[in-house]
Design a protein around this motif. Structure first.
Motif, PDB file in Angstrom:
ATOM      1  N   SER A  58      -6.164  27.167  12.381  1.00 24.22           N
ATOM      2  CA  SER A  58      -7.576  27.427  12.677  1.00 24.22           C
ATOM      3  C   SER A  58      -8.248  28.170  11.530  1.00 24.22           C
ATOM      4  O   SER A  58      -9.452  28.025  11.304  1.00 24.22           O
ATOM      5  N   VAL A  59      -7.458  28.950  10.780  1.00 21.11           N
ATOM      6  CA  VAL A  59      -8.021  29.652   9.618  1.00 21.11           C
ATOM      7  C   VAL A  59      -8.411  28.641   8.542  1.00 21.11           C
ATOM      8  O   VAL A  59      -9.486  28.750   7.936  1.00 21.11           O
ATOM      9  N   GLN A  60      -7.563  27.656   8.296  1.00 22.04           N
ATOM     10  CA  GLN A  60      -7.915  26.600   7.347  1.00 22.04           C
ATOM     11  C   GLN A  60      -9.203  25.894   7.763  1.00 22.04           C
ATOM     12  O   GLN A  60     -10.082  25.632   6.937  1.00 22.04           O
ATOM     13  N   LEU A  61      -9.304  25.582   9.054  1.00 21.39           N
ATOM     14  CA  LEU A  61     -10.487  24.885   9.546  1.00 21.39           C
ATOM     15  C   LEU A  61     -11.728  25.759   9.431  1.00 21.39           C
ATOM     16  O   LEU A  61     -12.812  25.271   9.109  1.00 21.39           O
ATOM     17  N   ALA A  62     -11.568  27.058   9.652  1.00 20.63           N
ATOM     18  CA  ALA A  62     -12.702  27.974   9.516  1.00 20.63           C
ATOM     19  C   ALA A  62     -13.255  27.953   8.096  1.00 20.63           C
ATOM     20  O   ALA A  62     -14.469  27.839   7.884  1.00 20.63           O
ATOM     21  N   PHE A  63     -12.371  28.060   7.113  1.00 21.82           N
ATOM     22  CA  PHE A  63     -12.833  28.034   5.723  1.00 21.82           C
ATOM     23  C   PHE A  63     -13.441  26.673   5.379  1.00 21.82           C
ATOM     24  O   PHE A  63     -14.408  26.590   4.611  1.00 21.82           O
TER      25      PHE A  63
END
Length: 208
Positions: A106-111
């Motif tokens: 989800s962190v990858q998707l956030a960025f």
């Protein structure tokens, strides 16, 4: 025949963000372990299942017993290498017993939603844990990606960061429900984030 514990990253939640190899592996599984939401969404109807709950030792015991007769697919949200059950699995099983299929965090998707790189970010979790002073300390041009929870929510974290020297006008991006239809994100300052409600379980990106 030596059976394997296959740890599958299922991404942030939507089937659109699961790798094809992960989908195929889950579809062929006879024994599947995961959260209730993940099992309801992805586990084959004829598979034997176990919900990951607070009794982690019980989950590990179930996996070990099932491993005597079959591979066991363990579904974890995001990527297995980023704050997942893989830590507990490595304490019980040897690397040769484990196969890991990566997923999109989800962190990858956030960025990605921000059109921002994350190669220079400090990635931490405050979901059920505290972060170190070193992680939280302000430095010029520092970038943080943070997993939050109900207690360590954006309002709380914003105050903690300002207590560690971050400027009140530091830039904050919040994203919740990432990849789902109800996805919601918001851009604001640290000062504004200190007073915000909601966004309890989300990804919080902070940039100086």
């Amino acid at each position: 025949m030596e059976y394997k514990v296959i740890v599958v990253g299922i991404g942030p939640g939507s089937p659109d963000y699961i790798l094809p190899i992960a989908s195929r592996t889950i579809a062929q599984a006879q024994v599947v372990v995961g959260s209730k939401r993940a099992l309801d969404a992805f586990a084959p109807s004829d598979s034997k299942t176990k919900v990951i709950d607070r009794d982690i030792q019980g989950v590990l015991t179930f996996i070990a017993e099932s491993l005597m007769t079959s591979d066991v697919v363990v579904m974890v949200s995001g990527d297995p290498g980023f704050y997942s059950l893989l830590v507990a699995l490595r304490s019980k099983f040897t690397p040769s017993q484990l196969t890991v299929i990566p997923g999109i965090s989800s962190v990858q998707l956030a960025f990605a939603r921000m059109s921002e790189v994350w190669q220079d970010a400090r990635l931490i979790s405050m979901h059920g844990r505290k972060a170190s002073d070193e992680d939280l300390a302000y430095k010029p041009n520092k970038k943080l990606g943070i997993l939050t929870d109900h207690e360590h929510n954006p309002s709380h974290i914003a105050q903690v960061l300002m207590d560690h020297g971050w400027p009140i006008d530091g830039q904050v991006w919040l994203g919740e429900g990432l990849s789902y239809e109800e996805e919601n994100h918001k851009k604001l300052t640290l000062g504004e984030a200190r007073d915000i409600t909601g966004f309890t379980h989300c990804v919080m990106v902070v940039m100086a």
